[in-house]
Enzyme design. Structure first.
Site, PDB file in Angstrom:
ATOM      1  CD  GLU B  41      -2.559   1.110   2.739  1.00 31.75           C
ATOM      2  OE1 GLU B  41      -2.174   0.359   3.653  1.00 31.75           O
ATOM      3  OE2 GLU B  41      -3.573   1.839   2.851  1.00 31.75           O
ATOM      4  CE  LYS B 113      -7.093   1.667   3.434  1.00 34.73           C
ATOM      5  NZ  LYS B 113      -5.826   2.101   4.085  1.00 34.73           N
ATOM      6  CB  CYS B 149      -4.606  -1.721   4.106  1.00 31.22           C
ATOM      7  SG  CYS B 149      -3.848  -2.020   5.727  1.00 31.22           S
TER       8      CYS B 149
END
Lengths: 546, 546
Positions: B41, B113, B149
């Protein structure tokens, strides 16, 4: 409708004290025959409560205190900010930043905050969910449109760039509100009160509704809340303004006629000074310090901090220490003594030279003949810090640091030296602004001696040193810093405006690489839109270069 | 599909350096004939970039670097974390935390994300908008379900209490993913790797899909990233584990057969030690320090910090200073010398007594016969700080602070004294854990002298002082602190468990009221789920009492 705004000063976490303030304000409103009494955002727990919100025992105590307040209400309405919880909801925090409308012994309506700010000093998404519903509530003959702080900062008519898709105020208007009410706790920055007036004037005129905007006052650690509550009529006119930087109790009749408020803000030096005085007064008062200590160098920064301390705590509660070394100019002591006399404060004079010499002697074997550098300068500053901290510890004084924003930005300060202290009183004030404040203080009478204003700024840590040996001229430096920090401009744009790309790069580099010092700085009283501290989160270890 | 994970160590803001690492990893993957190479990430800008994200010049440079990387790809796929922007969107930040899939010279797919964490050390709502779309992307013979994540931390099957309504992984599964890929930068805490394994095992088994989970390694200021990338088969079995606390390059064949990984975590002392060594090594390396300095007191804390420094930087890059006063026990120096010999490091011995005496003499007129108190104790600690800082300044050493979490929690530390330093190496390690680490270090050979382990902890700032004069026994104290800090339990629950309400209240009060010291503490290397610093935001001025 007659509405009272209690522009009061809470203490974060002091549920008993804040509850008492709410009850006292309510009684006063009842005595004055108003229909509704309003307290600011999260008043019951104080703003910002930060991670206290994550404590269940704290939230439970807030709920209990809210209920106790509601039980004591009669026909007169009371709105105050508090924390509420949705115990059923198993997703997210389930916690809300809410306005509670109470009367006849109970909580009758709750409107939670819809727009949850999460920028600069705001971390509210960490704690609060967005309101699930936005409703208007009928109270007496009116339909109240209640919102909380940020909810009113997303008007599509005013902002070119909006932060949020939702506009809760539009929803309240569409639902038929007859009066808008906003409870707020918006930290002070110079220029913001004027902006609020403009924004809310556009909003009330366009929506054709009166607005009662209840603001918080008082300082909580580094954040200053400036009061300045506002009441707008449905033509966008500002009818009433709460006192800036003071508690106030305003009564507004939404059907009344008022002369419009001409100005909402004073010039910078007056505003800044009032804010900083309140900031120091509340930091001391809320932590239990009666007296303050300042290291007086003979320069303008420590002179201004001393003046602020005297205004905040009274002359007999301020003590200063002069700590000359062999590099101190004779003027330093003489000028300081003049200031001490002007302010009528007590002082100490302790030389640091014998200890400097002794320490350097003991370090000789380690330094092993290496030549002098900033180490020796820092050492003097740190020894002064030791004296100040010793006096502060022994006598229970609040030690104020005296660094200004220009120095803190560029790292022109000694960690554990002049950075020692509980509160950085002028850490959000540029050096050039310090001079403006000095002139304002001296407007009627010479309080800050002219010699202190006139002398070239110097740390006096080596012979004939001046700040300009290491830093660009302050007017240029501050211009660059302001563009970089407050205006969020960057290298190319600043260079174009200032015209010296090499110097601009050097300044930005100084700012960036001194983050490690600021990590360990005392809390800085915030008076600008971008202060060092909580609202600016810059990595310490990083290699980005413009 | 053959997938390579580049578990590499970026530097925040070092776009050139991180870009080179991506290109080098890509070339290695191509040489190894894999189909797809994955970086963690936000690898290109380093994690966490914090307010750098707010800089347009920074974001533009990231975009340019991303495009340069994409241009250099061939048929082999490359996924890396970067920042993207929606320039059309006029609401919100318009900035995204994204995974970029590149091949054949271009960026072919972007998945941003969806779940934006904003708790503990995470402030991502400050910077990033949530992805507008969640899509599966067909690459070679597979349908990739890419997430970032936090996206994978909201599985309804695993969590009793979820943070978010959305479950992006479910969406990817529903859309027909054949392989799940998650790129992550999740800061280390002891116990978390085990939890990740459990959570991801449940997820992959239930969804019947393999998962390639690419983790970051390396420390960025106070946050340590521990690597430990994981590859799961579609039965929930853990096939591969990246090295903890080291860079690694893993190749996973989703159709391959593997022996399952038995354990993902070592016992606490080994894990903690590895983490702290990496933390100090990267702090020094990434800020350009070659050498470290520790004030060696003869106690166990500074001994452990010295050991960590030696492991991180090598014995010849570590220097210690012994600074005895009249309260130092003769053993202090002797024991320290034994440690110095065991570690093969250089040392200095400088007495502080003459300077202490001189300083107190000069302060006599101010103290005016008042009796001795903690002022004199603090003064000794601060003078030691001055020596250490002088040596650090003169010789360019990184000064390590030696305070442990029990002390930092209770304020049993001197601001500007033993708190001086650039990095608090063991500031997230309780005193009782320090002993565990010492025993682990001594497992084969006595490196930390037994005398140092056995002696009663003491600050040695007054005659015959021990820590237990002021603090409860450390096993009890640490139990209470751990419940209060990491487990977020509160007064009532802790009292019930520990059985001494008065003592528990006293401890919690000490923690709360010492926030002002921690505000000015050095960054603390984080190895627990709740470290002091960025992830714990407690008001300094507040009056809440349990």
């Amino acid at each position: 409708m007659k509405i009272a705004i209690c522009q009061a000063n809470p203490i974060v976490g002091d549920l008993k004290g804040n509850q008492s303030k709410i009850l006292a304000g309510y009684r006063r409103g009842v005595d004055e025959n108003v229909d509704l009494i309003i307290f600011p955002e999260l008043f019951l727990c104080g703003y910002p409560p930060l991670d206290l919100v994550e404590k269940k025992e704290f939230r439970n105590a807030v709920r209990k205190a809210s209920e106790e307040i509601a039980e004591r209400t009669g026909q007169t309405g009371l709105i105050f900010g508090s924390i509420t919880e949705d115990y059923e909801d198993k997703i997210g925090t389930g916690v809300y930043n809410s306005a509670l409308l109470c009367y006849n012994g109970g909580i009758r309506f709750i409107q939670s905050k819809t727009l949850i700010p999460n920028y600069d000093v705001f971390d509210e998404v960490r704690y609060f969910e967005s309101a699930k519903e936005i409703n208007v509530f009928g109270f007496k003959d009116e339909r109240l449109g209640i919102s909380i702080c940020e909810d009113i900062w997303n008007d599509a008519d005013y902002w070119k760039h909006r932060r949020y898709t939702l506009d809760p105020i539009q929803k309240l208007v569409d639902e038929g509100s007859t009066i808008l009410i906003n409870i707020s706790a918006s930290p002070y920055a110079y220029g913001k009160r004027k902006q609020k007036r403009e924004m809310l004037s556009v909003l009330t005129r366009n929506d054709n509704l009166p607005l009662v905007y209840a603001c918080c006052v008082g300082a909580q650690s580094d954040l200053i809340f400036d009061g300045g509550s506002m009441c707008f009529n449905s033509n966008g006119g500002l009818d009433l303004l709460g006192k800036p930087f003071e508690e106030d109790f305003l009564i507004y009749d939404t059907k009344g006629r008022y002369n419009l408020v001409p100005e909402v803000e004073s010039p910078f030096p007056e505003e800044a000074l009032k804010g900083l005085i309140l900031g120091l007064k509340d930091y001391a008062g809320k932590t239990g310090f009666k007296k303050a200590l300042v290291g007086l160098s003979g320069g303008i920064d420590s002179a201004i901090v001393t003046f602020i301390a005297v205004e905040a705590l009274g002359a007999r509660n301020v003590d200063v220490v002069m700590m000359p070394s062999k590099f101190s100019s004779p003027g330093s002591i003489k000028d300081s003594e003049k200031l001490i006399q002007n302010l009528g404060i007590s002082s100490h004079n302790i030389t640091i030279q014998p200890v400097v010499d002794e320490t350097l002697e003991l370090l000789k074997p380690v330094f092993n003949g290496m030549k002098e550098d900033t180490t020796e300068e820092n050492l003097q500053s740190r020894l002064r810090g030791i004296y100040l901290m010793a006096i502060s510890n022994k006598l229970g004084y609040l030690l104020c640091t005296t660094g200004n924003k220009s120095e803190i930005a560029t790292g022109y300060a000694t960690l554990y030296g002049d950075m020692c202290g509980a509160l950085a009183v002028i850490g959000d004030v540029y050096k050039t602004q310090i001079y403006e404040i000095a002139d304002f203080i001296n407007r009627d009478k010479k309080i800050i001696p002219q010699e202190i204003i006139d002398k070239a700024p110097s740390a006096e840590l080596r012979p004939n040193q001046t700040d300009q040996d290491s830093l660009p001229p302050y007017d240029l430096l501050d211009r660059v810093l302001k563009m970089y920090l407050e205006e969020q401009k960057e290298y190319e744009e600043i260079s174009k405006s200032v015209g010296d790309p090499f110097l601009v790069k050097k300044i930005l580099r100084l700012v960036d690489k001194n983050e490690f010092k600021r990590k360990q700085a005392a809390p800085i009283l915030r008076i600008s839109t971008k202060a060092f501290g909580y609202g600016r989160r810059y990595p310490i270890v990083q290699r980005w270069r413009n």
